[in-house]
Write an enzyme that holds these catalytic residues in place. Structure first.
Site, PDB file in Angstrom:
ATOM      1  N   ARG A  91      23.725 -21.852   0.410  1.00  0.00           N
ATOM      2  CA  ARG A  91      24.305 -22.073  -0.781  1.00  0.00           C
ATOM      3  C   ARG A  91      23.876 -23.521  -1.404  1.00  0.00           C
ATOM      4  O   ARG A  91      24.140 -24.044  -2.450  1.00  0.00           O
ATOM      5  CB  ARG A  91      25.972 -22.122  -0.744  1.00  0.00           C
ATOM      6  CG  ARG A  91      26.448 -20.647  -0.562  1.00  0.00           C
ATOM      7  CD  ARG A  91      28.052 -20.790  -0.316  1.00  0.00           C
ATOM      8  NE  ARG A  91      28.228 -19.421   0.571  1.00  0.00           N
ATOM      9  CZ  ARG A  91      29.356 -19.399   1.006  1.00  0.00           C
ATOM     10  NH1 ARG A  91      30.415 -20.331   1.006  1.00  0.00           N
ATOM     11  NH2 ARG A  91      29.809 -18.253   1.556  1.00  0.00           N
ATOM     12  N   GLU A 129      26.718 -20.187  11.366  1.00  0.00           N
ATOM     13  CA  GLU A 129      26.296 -19.404  10.201  1.00  0.00           C
ATOM     14  C   GLU A 129      26.017 -20.283   8.964  1.00  0.00           C
ATOM     15  O   GLU A 129      26.967 -20.933   8.455  1.00  0.00           O
ATOM     16  CB  GLU A 129      27.198 -18.202   9.752  1.00  0.00           C
ATOM     17  CG  GLU A 129      26.421 -17.477   8.540  1.00  0.00           C
ATOM     18  CD  GLU A 129      27.558 -16.476   7.889  1.00  0.00           C
ATOM     19  OE1 GLU A 129      28.491 -15.917   8.594  1.00  0.00           O
ATOM     20  OE2 GLU A 129      27.767 -16.532   6.904  1.00  0.00           O
ATOM     21  N   LYS A 171      30.208  -6.638   7.477  1.00  0.00           N
ATOM     22  CA  LYS A 171      31.055  -7.679   7.025  1.00  0.00           C
ATOM     23  C   LYS A 171      32.135  -7.290   6.021  1.00  0.00           C
ATOM     24  O   LYS A 171      31.927  -6.596   5.167  1.00  0.00           O
ATOM     25  CB  LYS A 171      30.209  -8.989   6.528  1.00  0.00           C
ATOM     26  CG  LYS A 171      30.920 -10.168   5.778  1.00  0.00           C
ATOM     27  CD  LYS A 171      29.851 -11.138   5.441  1.00  0.00           C
ATOM     28  CE  LYS A 171      30.561 -12.478   4.510  1.00  0.00           C
ATOM     29  NZ  LYS A 171      30.375 -13.607   4.987  1.00  0.00           N
TER      30      LYS A 171
HETATM   31  C1  3PG Z   1      31.872 -16.573   3.787  1.00  0.00           C
HETATM   32  O1  3PG Z   1      31.095 -16.680   3.073  1.00  0.00           O
HETATM   33  O2  3PG Z   1      32.222 -15.764   4.716  1.00  0.00           O
HETATM   34  C2  3PG Z   1      33.457 -17.166   3.108  1.00  0.00           C
HETATM   35  O3  3PG Z   1      33.110 -17.960   2.357  1.00  0.00           O
HETATM   36  C3  3PG Z   1      34.321 -17.778   4.093  1.00  0.00           C
HETATM   37  O4  3PG Z   1      35.301 -17.724   3.755  1.00  0.00           O
HETATM   38  P1  3PG Z   1      36.649 -18.776   4.010  1.00  0.00           P
HETATM   39  O5  3PG Z   1      35.871 -20.255   3.487  1.00  0.00           O
HETATM   40  O6  3PG Z   1      37.783 -18.409   3.428  1.00  0.00           O
HETATM   41  O7  3PG Z   1      36.561 -18.935   5.802  1.00  0.00           O
END
Ligand code: 3PG
Length: 225
Positions: A43, A39, A127
């Site tokens: 960003r 994924e 999600k």
């Molecule tokens: C996302 O965008 O789903 C999160 O930033 C992932 O979260 P994590 O960096 O705490 O794993």
């Protein structure tokens, strides 16, 4: 909607969430470790090019776009080769467009209103972000009880130590996370570490859910057909 992509999420169990500064062999390392999903978040300026690069060079990796917050990004990501779209929230224009074009979409929903919105769009998966901050498993259990028709992909604060607890909960389809391929690890070219951490995550998935027997590879072929 193409449910083979969602079957693939289930089979692999962990969706690596990537923040990439330049197209990099990170997806190859993840795949070699047992997580053939990427994924790629939008960003960074390199997000779309990275999706394009992975889609062209690694046909066995299911690549999607993350942090999709508007329709233009969704359309650009699809054009770049994204096989699924992930939005942190219930971006209604993104979801409407994705559903009408049969593109697998995962939208964020953390309140009953947002969950009902997702259900009314016909989304089978939602999600839950940021999971640990919002109460983690306890919160997911409480909020999902009235909605037996949906399952969740939580992200935010999930790592190797709490992964098994998440995967064992029936309402959880798979999880997402960045712990196995942090931006700094990618920038420093630590692909052996990424492969090792992906392998550890993949082992936890197999131990936590031995009953999931979908073969990821065959699902990918379906998704690409
Ligand atoms: C996302 O965008 O789903 C999160 O930033 C992932 O979260 P994590 O960096 O705490 O794993």
């Amino acid at each position: 909607m193409d449910n083979s992509v969602f079957d693939h999420f289930r089979a692999v169990g962990v969706i690596p969430v990537l923040e990439i500064d330049s197209a990099a062999p990170v997806a190859e390392a993840l795949s070699a470790g047992g997580l053939p999903i990427a994924e790629v978040t939008l960003r960074t300026d390199a997000g779309l090019d990275s999706i394009r690069n992975i889609a062209r060079s690694l046909p066995d990796v299911l690549v999607g776009a993350g942090t999709v917050i508007n329709l233009k990004q969704a359309q650009e990501a699809r054009e770049a080769g994204a096989q699924f779209l992930v939005s942190p929230g219930m971006a209604e224009d993104v979801v409407t467009w994705a559903v009408s074009n049969q593109i697998p979409v995962l939208a964020g929903a953390v309140t009953p209103t947002e969950i009902m919105c997702g259900i009314n769009f016909g989304l089978p998966l939602l999600k839950f972000f940021p999971s640990e901050t919002l109460g983690g498993l306890k919160a997911i259990k409480a909020i999902s009880d009235p909605f037996p028709q949906v399952r969740f992909i939580p992200t935010g604060g999930i790592h190797l130590e709490n992964l098994a607890d998440y995967l064992r909960m029936e309402k959880i389809h798979a999880v997402g996370g960045s712990w196995m391929a942090k931006r700094v690890m990618i920038a420093e070219g630590r692909f052996d570490d990424i492969k090792r951490l992906a392998g550890e995550a993949s082992e936890v998935v197999k131990r936590s859910r031995p009953y999931v027997s979908v073969q990821p590879q065959s699902v990918i072929l379906l998704a690409n057909s």
